[in-house]
Design a protein around this motif. Structure first.
Motif, PDB file in Angstrom:
ATOM      1  N   ASP A  19     -13.859   8.402   0.298  1.00 21.50           N
ATOM      2  CA  ASP A  19     -13.068   8.504   1.530  1.00 21.50           C
ATOM      3  C   ASP A  19     -13.465   7.415   2.524  1.00 21.50           C
ATOM      4  O   ASP A  19     -12.622   6.838   3.210  1.00 21.50           O
ATOM      5  CB  ASP A  19     -13.247   9.884   2.170  1.00 21.50           C
ATOM      6  CG  ASP A  19     -12.605  10.984   1.337  1.00 21.50           C
ATOM      7  OD1 ASP A  19     -11.787  10.644   0.455  1.00 21.50           O
ATOM      8  OD2 ASP A  19     -12.923  12.166   1.562  1.00 21.50           O
ATOM      9  N   ALA A  20     -14.754   7.126   2.581  1.00 26.52           N
ATOM     10  CA  ALA A  20     -15.249   6.102   3.515  1.00 26.52           C
ATOM     11  C   ALA A  20     -14.709   4.725   3.139  1.00 26.52           C
ATOM     12  O   ALA A  20     -14.303   3.946   4.012  1.00 26.52           O
ATOM     13  CB  ALA A  20     -16.779   6.095   3.518  1.00 26.52           C
ATOM     14  N   ALA A  22       0.840  -1.202   0.000  1.00 22.10           N
ATOM     15  CA  ALA A  22       0.000   0.000   0.000  1.00 22.10           C
ATOM     16  C   ALA A  22       0.873   1.249   0.000  1.00 22.10           C
ATOM     17  O   ALA A  22       2.051   1.214   0.365  1.00 22.10           O
ATOM     18  CB  ALA A  22      -0.932  -0.004   1.208  1.00 22.10           C
ATOM     19  N   PHE A  23       0.251   2.348  -0.412  1.00 19.79           N
ATOM     20  CA  PHE A  23       0.923   3.640  -0.465  1.00 19.79           C
ATOM     21  C   PHE A  23       0.155   4.604   0.430  1.00 19.79           C
ATOM     22  O   PHE A  23      -1.083   4.632   0.420  1.00 19.79           O
ATOM     23  CB  PHE A  23       0.945   4.170  -1.900  1.00 19.79           C
ATOM     24  CG  PHE A  23       1.634   3.246  -2.878  1.00 19.79           C
ATOM     25  CD1 PHE A  23       2.961   3.452  -3.230  1.00 19.79           C
ATOM     26  CD2 PHE A  23       0.949   2.166  -3.436  1.00 19.79           C
ATOM     27  CE1 PHE A  23       3.594   2.597  -4.128  1.00 19.79           C
ATOM     28  CE2 PHE A  23       1.567   1.310  -4.337  1.00 19.79           C
ATOM     29  CZ  PHE A  23       2.900   1.528  -4.679  1.00 19.79           C
ATOM     30  N   HIS A  24       0.891   5.405   1.218  1.00 18.61           N
ATOM     31  CA  HIS A  24       0.239   6.351   2.126  1.00 18.61           C
ATOM     32  C   HIS A  24      -0.528   7.410   1.344  1.00 18.61           C
ATOM     33  O   HIS A  24      -0.096   7.865   0.282  1.00 18.61           O
ATOM     34  CB  HIS A  24       1.272   7.042   3.013  1.00 18.61           C
ATOM     35  CG  HIS A  24       1.914   6.125   4.006  1.00 18.61           C
ATOM     36  ND1 HIS A  24       1.195   5.209   4.751  1.00 18.61           N
ATOM     37  CD2 HIS A  24       3.217   5.973   4.378  1.00 18.61           C
ATOM     38  CE1 HIS A  24       2.009   4.534   5.535  1.00 18.61           C
ATOM     39  NE2 HIS A  24       3.248   4.971   5.327  1.00 18.61           N
ATOM     40  N   GLY A  25      -1.688   7.802   1.876  1.00 22.75           N
ATOM     41  CA  GLY A  25      -2.474   8.838   1.244  1.00 22.75           C
ATOM     42  C   GLY A  25      -1.868  10.217   1.470  1.00 22.75           C
ATOM     43  O   GLY A  25      -1.138  10.444   2.447  1.00 22.75           O
ATOM     44  N   ARG A  26      -2.174  11.129   0.597  1.00 19.35           N
ATOM     45  CA  ARG A  26      -1.686  12.502   0.704  1.00 19.35           C
ATOM     46  C   ARG A  26      -2.866  13.464   0.617  1.00 19.35           C
ATOM     47  O   ARG A  26      -3.928  13.107   0.143  1.00 19.35           O
ATOM     48  CB  ARG A  26      -0.659  12.795  -0.393  1.00 19.35           C
ATOM     49  CG  ARG A  26       0.620  11.994  -0.231  1.00 19.35           C
ATOM     50  CD  ARG A  26       1.569  12.168  -1.415  1.00 19.35           C
ATOM     51  NE  ARG A  26       2.818  11.456  -1.206  1.00 19.35           N
ATOM     52  CZ  ARG A  26       2.989  10.157  -1.415  1.00 19.35           C
ATOM     53  NH1 ARG A  26       1.977   9.431  -1.847  1.00 19.35           N
ATOM     54  NH2 ARG A  26       4.150   9.577  -1.183  1.00 19.35           N
ATOM     55  N   GLY A  27      -2.633  14.672   1.061  1.00 21.85           N
ATOM     56  CA  GLY A  27      -3.717  15.646   1.037  1.00 21.85           C
ATOM     57  C   GLY A  27      -4.835  15.244   1.970  1.00 21.85           C
ATOM     58  O   GLY A  27      -4.612  14.924   3.135  1.00 21.85           O
ATOM     59  N   LYS A  28      -6.053  15.219   1.439  1.00 20.61           N
ATOM     60  CA  LYS A  28      -7.202  14.862   2.279  1.00 20.61           C
ATOM     61  C   LYS A  28      -7.209  13.378   2.645  1.00 20.61           C
ATOM     62  O   LYS A  28      -7.968  12.953   3.499  1.00 20.61           O
ATOM     63  CB  LYS A  28      -8.504  15.234   1.576  1.00 20.61           C
ATOM     64  CG  LYS A  28      -8.807  14.425   0.328  1.00 20.61           C
ATOM     65  CD  LYS A  28     -10.177  14.798  -0.230  1.00 20.61           C
ATOM     66  CE  LYS A  28     -10.554  13.934  -1.433  1.00 20.61           C
ATOM     67  NZ  LYS A  28     -11.902  14.244  -1.938  1.00 20.61           N
ATOM     68  N   ARG A  29      -6.337  12.584   1.986  1.00 24.76           N
ATOM     69  CA  ARG A  29      -6.243  11.157   2.316  1.00 24.76           C
ATOM     70  C   ARG A  29      -5.150  10.862   3.344  1.00 24.76           C
ATOM     71  O   ARG A  29      -4.886   9.708   3.652  1.00 24.76           O
ATOM     72  CB  ARG A  29      -5.955  10.342   1.047  1.00 24.76           C
ATOM     73  CG  ARG A  29      -7.111  10.322   0.067  1.00 24.76           C
ATOM     74  CD  ARG A  29      -6.799   9.454  -1.129  1.00 24.76           C
ATOM     75  NE  ARG A  29      -7.954   9.308  -2.002  1.00 24.76           N
ATOM     76  CZ  ARG A  29      -7.958   8.544  -3.102  1.00 24.76           C
ATOM     77  NH1 ARG A  29      -6.862   7.917  -3.471  1.00 24.76           N
ATOM     78  NH2 ARG A  29      -9.057   8.443  -3.837  1.00 24.76           N
ATOM     79  N   THR A  30      -4.497  11.900   3.845  1.00 21.84           N
ATOM     80  CA  THR A  30      -3.459  11.706   4.850  1.00 21.84           C
ATOM     81  C   THR A  30      -4.051  11.019   6.077  1.00 21.84           C
ATOM     82  O   THR A  30      -5.125  11.386   6.551  1.00 21.84           O
ATOM     83  CB  THR A  30      -2.852  13.071   5.261  1.00 21.84           C
ATOM     84  OG1 THR A  30      -2.291  13.694   4.103  1.00 21.84           O
ATOM     85  CG2 THR A  30      -1.766  12.880   6.308  1.00 21.84           C
ATOM     86  N   GLY A  31      -3.334  10.040   6.586  1.00 21.01           N
ATOM     87  CA  GLY A  31      -3.816   9.317   7.763  1.00 21.01           C
ATOM     88  C   GLY A  31      -4.275   7.921   7.455  1.00 21.01           C
ATOM     89  O   GLY A  31      -4.442   7.098   8.351  1.00 21.01           O
TER      90      GLY A  31
END
Length: 619
Positions: A507-508, A469-478
């Motif tokens: 997002d959900a 997996a790849f970490h989310g960025r922007g509003k997907r951070t976390g």
């Protein structure tokens, strides 16, 4: 202050003798219960057997033709096989990548067991295959993957649950936590060394516990096993409890090794004269026999009594034992089907919207209905059970039907969709729509319908496994923002990357997927992952889930490794514009779409859409 007289010395000796007797009784109690008493490492007793096994275990890596079982075994003939032997074999395999080497190690291990303790071959095969009973018997440990095992580890090794959980979070492997916990604690008096038979018997006992208080009973049985472990045994015992050895080989490898081991220990008959490669042929025989009679108990018994070459005669279809379901291969053209079969006459059947069922009718009139995963579904279809006896001819004593159970309207004399969706819901365009469908037996209409489905994308979805997996960025951070998916190569027993998927999620959905996969994060990729170095995911994942995915099309890839060497000697195949359809709860990772199927789908697409082949990777 004690006097030096013989009378007082005698009294003191009596006092000390009584104290020793009490201590001995206490130690006898400790032997059967988990102990938190620790002593210094210098007082730890040395195990000659473990030391000897460790010095010899590397011999299993020899080519089977050069291997001598007597050089490895350090237990007497007929003595129970130590669980330590199997654990050290697993440790040896853990650092190997090649399927051939792993098969050789397993083959030589099984040969050693046959030569010393043939009665332990069956439980050894069960543990090597990470199973405890035939699938159709429905025997499950029923302990989950975490909390109850964590409690057993904490009690067995004198740790708090918080300590065990913390280390589990850090290491991502409960087996490593158990191994580390055991090495930091030494008991005054160890229980008897574990044997392979003891482990299998106790695992089956755990599975049988049910009803009130069963949770504690299961935990105590796990604790009893863990207390008796040493060295690398806690690692593999814990993984067996979790139903995941993490060693990169499957049941198919164990079956191949069993067939090869039988050849070297063959006492019943020589290979038939027309067999050029006995080892490969024996491996194929055992795998094919297991597909029609998936019961180790019967196959192992037949191997030991009448040999591998007689196996197809001694192990046949048996009513009451479900045959392993064959996987279908998707195709996009009638021409391709004709090309595949050549001049052979074949039967074409409709695919119905029902549920796969394998119906077994025994000579005593007993009826069992199994699902595609060998689960008993007899109680689910009482009407089928009642009707079957009427349909068979009197001359038929037993039978096995592989069929589809469908809903049928007797008044209109037509088959209905199993879920009867059309009668239960109304379409709302853009929000809720039925799949585009065509009901026809006209070849021309079907060809046009097939072509139309191809024009809007891959005709069939594919089932893939998230391996990174790849970490989310922007509003997907976390949480995770994208995932690396892989297909499964059955022959090489490895997961091969096929695409990176990160668009089309809400997002959900991303939050839910990230939550479910967070506990599956591992430090380094598995040895059986085929991934290009340039992909660099942020985290690697255990292969635990199967996702159904659709895409625009397939294309030759410089980056991904799916089906590498099949359609191109140096390149793999990737999916363009992949999107998630659903998470498949009904499939195991090894049941994901195979690399051969990916290659066939690519060839079919190339045949039907030659204009698409200039497109490159698009993740």
């Amino acid at each position: 202050m004690f006097s030096s007289s013989s009378q007082h010395r005698s009294a003191f000796d009596v006092l000390m003798s009584n104290a020793s007797a009490k201590k001995k009784r206490k130690l006898e109690e400790i032997e059967d219960t988990p102990s938190r008493v620790r002593i210094s490492d210098s007082a730890k007793p040395k195990s000659d057997r473990v030391t000897e096994l460790k010095s010899k275990i590397g011999l299993l890596k020899k080519k089977p033709g050069d291997f001598d079982p007597s050089k490895v075994s350090c237990w007497d003939k007929g003595e129970r096989v130590p669980f330590m032997f199997l654990s050290l074999v697993f440790d040896l395999i853990a650092v190997e990548n090649g399927r051939i080497v792993i098969t050789d190690i397993l083959c030589n291990m099984l040969r050693t067991v046959i030569a010393t303790t043939p009665q332990d071959l069956l439980p050894t095969v069960y543990l090597a295959a990470n199973e405890i009973a035939p699938a159709h018997e429905g025997v499950k440990l029923g302990i989950g993957k975490g909390s109850s095992i964590i409690k057993a580890i904490s009690e067995a090794f004198g740790r708090t649950k918080a300590q065990v959980k913390q280390q589990y979070t850090q290491l991502g492997d409960l087996g490593l936590v158990a191994k580390g916990s055991r090495s930091s604690q030494t008991m005054i008096l160890m229980p008897k060394p574990l044997t392979v038979v003891k482990v299998v018997d106790t695992l089956r006992q755990i599975a049988k516990e049910s009803g009130k208080g069963s949770k504690d009973k299961k935990k105590d049985l796990m604790k009893t096993l863990l207390v008796a472990t040493t060295d690398c045994e806690p690692l593999y015992l814990t993984r067996l409890l979790q139903d995941n050895l993490r060693l990169g080989f499957s049941r198919q490898t164990v079956l191949a090794a069993l067939g090869q081991a039988a050849v070297y220990n063959e006492e019943h008959s020589k290979p038939p004269p027309n067999i050029k490669n006995p080892l490969d042929e024996a491996a194929t025989i055992v795998k094919e026999v297991f597909s029609v009679l998936p019961v180790y108990d019967i196959i192992v018994g037949a191997l030991l009594t009448s040999g591998v070459w007689n196996l197809p005669k001694t192990c046949n279809l048996t009513p009451g034992v479900p045959v392993r379901a064959m996987l279908a291969k998707a195709t996009t053209s009638v021409d391709l089907i004709l090309e595949k079969f050549g001049d052979t006459v074949f039967t074409a059947e409709y695919k119905y919207d029902g549920e796969r069922a394998q119906i077994h009718y025994m000579e005593d009139g007993t009826i069992e209905i199994f699902s595609r995963h060998a689960e008993r579904n007899t109680g689910k279809y009482p009407d089928v059970v009642l009707a079957l006896s009427r349909f068979k001819k009197l001359s038929v004593k037993s039978f096995i039907l592989d069929c589809e159970v469908v809903a049928f309207n007797r008044e209109e004399k037509k088959i209905l969709p199993l879920q009867k969706l059309y009668d239960s819901f109304e379409e709302d365009p853009g929000y809720f729509q039925f799949a585009t469908a065509l009901t026809s037996n006209d070849i021309g209409e079907l060809q046009e319908f097939l072509k139309a489905s191809i024009d809007i994308g891959i005709g069939d979805s594919v089932d893939l496994v998230p391996i990174a997996a790849f970490h989310g960025r922007g509003k997907r951070t976390g949480f995770f923002g994208a995932f690396l998916l892989a297909c499964y190569d059955v022959d090489k027993e490895e997961f091969q990357s096929i695409c990176k998927i990160g668009t089309g999620f809400s997002d959900a959905e991303l939050h839910e997927l990230s939550s479910s996969l967070c506990s599956k994060v591992i430090d380094i990729p598995k040895q059986y992952y085929q991934v290009d170095d340039g992909l660099n995911p942020d985290v690697w994942l255990e292969p635990t889930e199967v996702w159904e995915v659709k895409a625009a099309d397939l294309t030759i890839s410089h980056v991904h490794r799916a089906a590498i060497g099949i359609v191109d000697p140096d390149k793999g195949i990737s999916l363009r514009f992949p999107r998630l359809v659903r998470v498949r709860k009904d499939k195991n990772p090894e049941e994901a779409t195979s690399s051969d199927q990916i290659a066939e789908m690519y060839q079919a697409q190339k045949h039907n859409q030659p204009s698409n082949q200039g497109k490159g990777d698009d993740d």
